[in-house]
Design a protein around this motif. Structure first.
Motif, mmCIF file in Angstrom:
data_model
loop_
_atom_site.group_PDB
_atom_site.id
_atom_site.type_symbol
_atom_site.label_atom_id
_atom_site.label_comp_id
_atom_site.label_asym_id
_atom_site.label_seq_id
_atom_site.Cartn_x
_atom_site.Cartn_y
_atom_site.Cartn_z
ATOM 1 N N ARG A 26 -7.763 6.160 -7.278
ATOM 2 C CA ARG A 26 -7.766 5.031 -6.351
ATOM 3 C C ARG A 26 -6.334 4.655 -5.988
ATOM 4 N NH1 ARG A 26 -12.652 2.178 -6.135
ATOM 5 N NH2 ARG A 26 -11.480 0.437 -5.246
ATOM 6 N N SER A 27 -6.119 4.267 -4.745
ATOM 7 C CA SER A 27 -4.780 3.861 -4.322
ATOM 8 C C SER A 27 -4.528 2.378 -4.546
ATOM 9 C CB SER A 27 -4.573 4.199 -2.841
ATOM 10 O OG SER A 27 -5.539 3.533 -2.039
ATOM 11 N N ASP A 28 -5.564 1.615 -4.968
ATOM 12 C CA ASP A 28 -5.369 0.192 -5.251
ATOM 13 C C ASP A 28 -5.194 -0.059 -6.741
ATOM 14 O OD1 ASP A 28 -7.941 0.737 -6.076
ATOM 15 O OD2 ASP A 28 -8.908 -0.824 -4.886
ATOM 16 N N ASP B 43 -4.010 2.291 8.428
ATOM 17 C CA ASP B 43 -5.209 2.496 7.617
ATOM 18 C C ASP B 43 -5.314 1.536 6.433
ATOM 19 O OD1 ASP B 43 -5.582 4.559 9.360
ATOM 20 O OD2 ASP B 43 -5.573 6.158 7.862
ATOM 21 N N TYR B 44 -4.173 1.057 5.955
ATOM 22 C CA TYR B 44 -4.169 0.239 4.749
ATOM 23 C C TYR B 44 -3.390 -1.051 4.990
ATOM 24 C CZ TYR B 44 -5.417 4.837 2.995
ATOM 25 O OH TYR B 44 -6.019 6.061 2.830
ATOM 26 N N SER C 202 0.822 -1.224 0.000
ATOM 27 C CA SER C 202 0.000 0.000 0.000
ATOM 28 C C SER C 202 0.848 1.263 0.000
ATOM 29 C CB SER C 202 -0.943 0.001 1.212
ATOM 30 O OG SER C 202 -1.848 -1.072 1.152
ATOM 31 N N LEU C 203 1.938 1.252 -0.762
ATOM 32 C CA LEU C 203 2.857 2.388 -0.754
ATOM 33 C C LEU C 203 2.190 3.664 -1.253
ATOM 34 C CD1 LEU C 203 6.199 0.817 -2.051
ATOM 35 C CD2 LEU C 203 5.376 1.053 0.292
ATOM 36 N N LEU C 204 1.428 3.564 -2.322
ATOM 37 C CA LEU C 204 0.763 4.748 -2.852
ATOM 38 C C LEU C 204 -0.272 5.279 -1.869
ATOM 39 C CD1 LEU C 204 0.430 6.668 -5.239
ATOM 40 C CD2 LEU C 204 -1.179 5.036 -6.254
ATOM 41 N N ALA C 205 -1.034 4.369 -1.265
ATOM 42 C CA ALA C 205 -2.062 4.787 -0.310
ATOM 43 C C ALA C 205 -1.449 5.520 0.884
ATOM 44 C CB ALA C 205 -2.854 3.566 0.169
ATOM 45 N N TYR C 206 -0.367 4.972 1.415
ATOM 46 C CA TYR C 206 0.261 5.618 2.571
ATOM 47 C C TYR C 206 0.913 6.947 2.185
ATOM 48 C CZ TYR C 206 -0.565 1.926 5.941
ATOM 49 O OH TYR C 206 -1.170 1.059 6.821
ATOM 50 N N HIS C 207 1.556 6.998 1.033
ATOM 51 C CA HIS C 207 2.170 8.257 0.605
ATOM 52 C C HIS C 207 1.114 9.352 0.479
ATOM 53 C CE1 HIS C 207 4.491 11.182 -1.650
ATOM 54 N NE2 HIS C 207 3.529 11.174 -2.561
ATOM 55 N N LEU C 208 0.016 9.030 -0.168
ATOM 56 C CA LEU C 208 -1.028 10.038 -0.369
ATOM 57 C C LEU C 208 -1.665 10.459 0.956
ATOM 58 C CD1 LEU C 208 -2.721 8.617 -3.598
ATOM 59 C CD2 LEU C 208 -1.208 10.613 -3.409
ATOM 60 N N VAL D 299 -0.173 10.503 3.895
ATOM 61 C CA VAL D 299 0.785 11.382 4.572
ATOM 62 C C VAL D 299 0.711 12.784 3.976
ATOM 63 C CG1 VAL D 299 3.242 11.842 4.940
ATOM 64 C CG2 VAL D 299 2.347 9.536 5.287
ATOM 65 N N ALA D 300 0.628 12.862 2.648
ATOM 66 C CA ALA D 300 0.543 14.161 1.973
ATOM 67 C C ALA D 300 -0.710 14.921 2.395
ATOM 68 C CB ALA D 300 0.559 13.956 0.457
ATOM 69 N N ARG D 301 -1.767 14.189 2.732
ATOM 70 C CA ARG D 301 -3.015 14.838 3.161
ATOM 71 C C ARG D 301 -3.004 15.194 4.647
ATOM 72 N NH1 ARG D 301 -5.345 10.798 -0.401
ATOM 73 N NH2 ARG D 301 -5.644 9.442 1.413
ATOM 74 N N GLY D 302 -1.912 14.855 5.350
ATOM 75 C CA GLY D 302 -1.805 15.233 6.759
ATOM 76 C C GLY D 302 -2.211 14.162 7.742
ATOM 77 N N ARG D 303 -2.510 12.963 7.284
ATOM 78 C CA ARG D 303 -2.986 11.905 8.178
ATOM 79 C C ARG D 303 -1.974 11.546 9.239
ATOM 80 N NH1 ARG D 303 -4.681 9.012 11.588
ATOM 81 N NH2 ARG D 303 -5.521 6.901 11.342
ATOM 82 N N TRP D 304 -0.680 11.502 8.893
ATOM 83 C CA TRP D 304 0.344 11.109 9.871
ATOM 84 C C TRP D 304 0.445 12.157 10.975
ATOM 85 C CZ3 TRP D 304 6.191 9.948 8.510
ATOM 86 C CH2 TRP D 304 6.736 9.135 9.508
ATOM 87 N N ALA D 305 0.469 13.417 10.573
ATOM 88 C CA ALA D 305 0.567 14.482 11.573
ATOM 89 C C ALA D 305 -0.631 14.475 12.510
ATOM 90 C CB ALA D 305 0.676 15.836 10.863
ATOM 91 N N GLN D 306 -1.795 14.069 12.004
ATOM 92 C CA GLN D 306 -3.006 14.060 12.812
ATOM 93 C C GLN D 306 -3.173 12.791 13.647
ATOM 94 O OE1 GLN D 306 -5.857 14.441 9.687
ATOM 95 N NE2 GLN D 306 -5.212 16.515 9.109
ATOM 96 N N SER D 307 -2.363 11.772 13.355
ATOM 97 C CA SER D 307 -2.591 10.465 13.995
ATOM 98 C C SER D 307 -2.226 10.458 15.473
ATOM 99 C CB SER D 307 -1.788 9.385 13.272
ATOM 100 O OG SER D 307 -0.386 9.572 13.481
#
Length: 320
Positions: free
Chosen positions: A280-282, A142-143, A119-125, A127-135
């Motif tokens: 889609r990330s898949d 998530d994936y 799920s490399l693409l899903a995680y990269h995207l 992170v870019a949307r701020g999910r890691w900072a908010q976690s």
């Protein structure tokens, strides 16, 4: 002094500028076109003795206009763009390029597999949307992330590329199943029935030419038989998969993901069903670049010139 041989290259732009062609070792003139439209082919090859084409079709009607054509040198492995039978009837030799992509295509195939299974693409995207900072913690889940070791890869096509993928897969601890032909009841030694591979494999990877027998070999019925977590990889030819059925399967959560480097119509039109999958990330789509490592393209270019030089010496290499 022998007359110069006229060589017409119909689509030089399909090879990058940084790739140099070796010298021809006979008297020659080269006429190079970056691109050639179908309606321009007949006029451009009419007086050629040698034609080079990568993706520009050469039809029976085009060949009928030629006077003195001796060789069509295809700058690729696939020769479905050339009317080979019409060439044969006219006494024109067709050659192609072989075994130049034994590293680049398998590596691209594994890259797609790694990206989807982890799920490399899903995680990269995300992170870019701020999910890691908010976690609020060092990671999040998530994936799905799955190891390749102990998974099963079904390989369709046991030629040079399929076998190279198999060797790399085994080195990563994967179990390899070579698929028999669709519809065959008896399969070759060391192969597994087609339907069984579809049902058992965690990863399906296609390495076959496009023929009447392989067109849409993976369609809605086969996608329905796959594991819901399985992924489908196509670095071979567009048309091996029913692309509309694949888009439906991904949107319905029927399979785990897909990584493609080819589509039936290239470049892909805006109306293609894959356009529904672009966010889609898949699903990962690359623009037919699995073959395109610098090393592989230089090998292709060198072999292309070698084939032509050999032909002028009276030796036919890689005849189709």
């Amino acid at each position: 002094m022998s007359a110069a041989v006229r060589i017409v290259f119909l689509d030089r732009a399909t090879l990058p500028d940084f790739i140099e062609l070796k010298a021809f070792d006979f008297a020659h003139e080269v006429i190079t076109y970056d691109q050639t439209k179908p309606e321009e082919v007949a006029g451009r090859i009419a007086q050629a003795q040698i034609v080079i084409t990568n993706k520009v079709p050469v039809s029976a009607a085009d060949l009928a206009r030629t006077d003195g054509l001796k060789l069509v040198a295809v700058a690729a492995t696939g020769t479905n763009i050339v009317d080979v039978e019409a060439c044969r009837q006219k006494g024109v030799v067709v050659t192609n390029i072989r075994n130049y992509a034994v590293n680049t295509v398998p590596e691209h195939t594994l890259a797609l597999i790694f990206a989807l299974r982890r799920s490399l693409l899903a995680y990269h995207l995300s992170v870019a949307r701020g999910r890691w900072a908010q976690s609020g913690q060092f990671c999040y889940f998530d994936y799905p992330v799955s190891d390749l070791a102990d998974s099963t890869i079904g390989i369709f096509g046991s030629g040079a590329l399929g076998s190279a993928v198999a060797g790399r897969a085994q080195a990563l601890g994967m179990k390899v199943l070579f698929a028999g032909r669709k519809g065959e009841t008896a399969v070759k030694k060391d192969h597994t029935p087609f339907e069984e591979v579809i049902a058992r494999a965690d990863i399906l990877s296609l390495h076959l030419p496009l023929t009447d027998g392989t067109r849409h070999m993976i369609g809605a019925p086969e996608l329905a038989q796959m594991k819901p977590t399985a992924i489908l990889i196509n670095t071979a030819r567009g048309g091996l998969v029913d692309e509309a059925a694949l888009a439906d399967a991904l949107e319905n959560g029927q399979i785990g993901g897909a990584g493609f480097d080819v589509v039936t119509q290239e470049p892909m039109p805006d109306t293609h069903p894959f356009m529904r999958l672009m966010n889609r990330s898949d699903f990962i789509l690359t623009p037919h670049v699995a073959w395109a490592s610098r090393q592989a393209i230089q090998t292709l270019a060198d072999q292309l010139v070698d084939n032509i030089n050999a032909f002028e010496r009276g030796e036919i290499r890689n005849p189709v």
